[in-house]
Motif scaffolding. Structure first.
Motif, mmCIF file in Angstrom:
data_model
loop_
_atom_site.group_PDB
_atom_site.id
_atom_site.type_symbol
_atom_site.label_atom_id
_atom_site.label_comp_id
_atom_site.label_asym_id
_atom_site.label_seq_id
_atom_site.Cartn_x
_atom_site.Cartn_y
_atom_site.Cartn_z
ATOM 1 N N TYR A 108 3.391 12.300 -4.334
ATOM 2 C CA TYR A 108 2.933 11.009 -4.064
ATOM 3 C C TYR A 108 3.228 9.973 -5.131
ATOM 4 O O TYR A 108 2.794 10.203 -6.224
ATOM 5 N N GLY A 111 2.690 4.820 -3.757
ATOM 6 C CA GLY A 111 1.791 4.412 -2.652
ATOM 7 C C GLY A 111 2.179 5.299 -1.437
ATOM 8 O O GLY A 111 1.537 4.907 -0.264
ATOM 9 N N GLN A 112 2.970 6.122 -1.470
ATOM 10 C CA GLN A 112 3.312 6.888 -0.343
ATOM 11 C C GLN A 112 3.739 8.430 -0.400
ATOM 12 O O GLN A 112 4.021 8.641 -1.678
ATOM 13 N N HIS A 114 6.342 11.628 -0.544
ATOM 14 C CA HIS A 114 7.708 11.955 -0.361
ATOM 15 C C HIS A 114 8.057 13.053 -0.328
ATOM 16 O O HIS A 114 7.403 14.053 -0.919
ATOM 17 N N HIS A 406 -4.653 8.400 -0.310
ATOM 18 C CA HIS A 406 -3.395 9.131 -0.018
ATOM 19 C C HIS A 406 -3.127 9.482 1.447
ATOM 20 O O HIS A 406 -2.083 9.589 1.850
#
Length: 480
Positions: A108, A111-112, A114, A406
């Motif tokens: 993480y 903001g995202q 992977h 998240h």
């Protein structure tokens, strides 16, 4: 009179229990039955298992508050052998290579989530977190000069041989998942000896990895990448304890070792007088210490300052573990879980998707989602203040808020648990190997009847602990 030979094991965690098991089984051999062999385990807390702890909820789901999965290859063979010997094979939950828990691991960042590269094709694609394709980084590594340093930090090693972004995102997160610590303060030689040895022997990590290793062959043969136990990993220490009791081993819980004094007998042999918190004293022919190095320091003779100083130089981190269970299968991503690099300044270290990897340990009546949030580590004081005064409700709130941000899970969990583990994962600082050399040299030079076991020294994983205990017992048995 029949000769009595006493062995004392300090610590009832997985290292101490497995050492006591191997010791008792070895001493049962006819060669050693000419003596009356007594094995005693001293455990300070009221329970056995150490950091391994499983809780079964009323709905049948399992919360793991510590380690939950083991690898089946390499030193992990010792753990599987132990499980087989204990008759627990039917409870093993293998995770196949094709399972999402094996294939999908996430980071993480920014903001995202992977997805980490999990196939050859991913090496040729541009990854958002890395400045160049991974295949380019790997090719360049082959031509990097070999360092002559005896040791360095993991971050320094990876930055030097690969790239800063590999160190900052991929390896930083990996070290957080294994050690809950800053890779800038961890020894590459102690934490990842295979990487260090690869550079020293082949001049390149990539070139060394291209040679089929025994571990690679074992992975292909097993066809599974990790395993746990049905009903929780706590079954392992529980079964060892049961076996020890049946074999006549004395396992004393709520009983701490308060001091160890070594003395030389008329024969020239040294023994250890082990005093306990219950007022008893045991004259031990050999002590197997499976307690943390700092705890061992406090019970050794004051005059052994060199030995004590080396032990006290080792440190460990505090980790908070928050378990959450939600109604239904609400995870959008399937995988083992995700880790968060330290440059993201998150209060979470990472999240494990327990219900994805080990669905057999879910609720029996209806589908649910189990998550484990890890917090603290090297950053515990910075994010939460003193480990002795942190509020459990605050930790739970932090966990739920981060899961919402998240993973987009806004539901309230139906079950929760918060555990704070103080000094639970050792930090192997650069130069750790020299500390170990000094410790072992001192024990040998002084002819101390003492073995150093547990995660403070030669590996922090459950597999390392079991394998090291087995090796130490083999050395003791050979010496007698």
């Amino acid at each position: 009179m029949e000769k009595v030979r006493n062995f004392v094991v300090l610590g009832g965690g997985i290292s101490g229990l497995s050492a006591a098991y191997y010791l008792q089984m070895s001493l049962n051999g006819s060669k050693h039955q000419r003596c009356l062999n007594k094995v005693t385990v001293l455990e300070n807390s009221p329970r056995i298992g150490g950091w391994i702890e499983s809780t079964r909820l009323n709905n049948g789901a399992i919360f793991e508050h510590g380690p939950r999965s083991l690898r089946p290859f390499g030193v992990g063979r010792a753990s599987l052998d132990l499980v087989n010997d204990l008759g627990l094979s039917d409870t093993v939950l293998p995770v196949l290579q094709t399972h999402p828990g094996s294939q999908n691991r996430f980071i993480y960042a920014n903001g995202q989530l992977h997805t980490l590269p999990n196939n050859l094709g991913a090496l040729f694609k541009k990854q958002p977190l890395f400045s160049q394709r991974l295949i380019t980084t790997l090719i360049k590594e082959i031509f990097k000069k070999k360092s002559l340093k005896e040791d360095e930090s993991i971050h320094s090693f990876i930055s030097r041989r690969f790239s800063n972004d590999i160190a900052d995102y991929l390896v930083d997160a990996l070290c957080i998942g294994v050690f809950a610590a800053d890779c800038r303060k961890l020894s590459v030689r102690a934490c990842f000896p295979m990487l260090f040895d690869a550079e020293q022997s082949r001049g390149s990590v990539v070139l060394a990895s291209l040679s089929p290793s025994k571990a690679t062959q074992e992975i292909n043969n097993e066809r599974w990448t990790m395993w746990s136990l049905e009903g929780g990993l706590q079954k392992l220490p529980d079964k060892i304890y049961e076996t020890l009791i049946d074999a006549g081993v004395s396992v004393m819980t709520s009983t701490a070792c308060t001091s160890i004094d070594f003395k030389e007998m008329d024969t020239g042999k040294k023994v250890a007088n082990v005093s306990t918190s219950t007022g008893t004293c045991i004259e031990a022919d050999h002590v197997l210490s499976a307690i943390p190095s700092q705890a061992l320091t406090s019970v050794l003779p004051k005059h052994d300052s060199t030995f004590r100083d080396a032990l006290s130089s080792m440190d460990a981190v505090d980790v908070a573990v928050v378990n959450l269970q939600y109604n239904g299968n609400i995870l959008k991503q399937q995988g083992f879980g995700y880790l968060i690099p330290s440059n993201q300044q998150s209060k979470l270290l990472g999240v494990i998707f327990d219900s994805c990897t080990f669905p057999s340990n879910d609720s029996q009546d209806s589908p649910s989602t189990r998550l484990t949030c890890m917090m603290g580590g090297s950053w515990f004081q910075e994010h939460f203040g003193s480990v002795t005064s942190v509020d459990n409700d605050h930790l739970l709130t932090v966990a739920k808020d981060n899961i919402r941000d998240h993973l987009g899970i806004v539901d309230e969990p139906i079950n929760t648990a918060v555990k704070i583990h103080q000094k639970c994962i050792p930090t192997y600082k650069p130069g750790h190997f020299k500390v170990l050399e000094n410790l072992e040299s001192y024990i040998m030079d002084e002819r101390l009847p003492l073995s150093l076991l547990g995660s403070s020294y030669y590996g922090v994983s459950v597999n390392d602990c079991i394998n090291n205990s087995r090796n130490a017992v083999n050395q003791i048995i050979q010496s007698i």
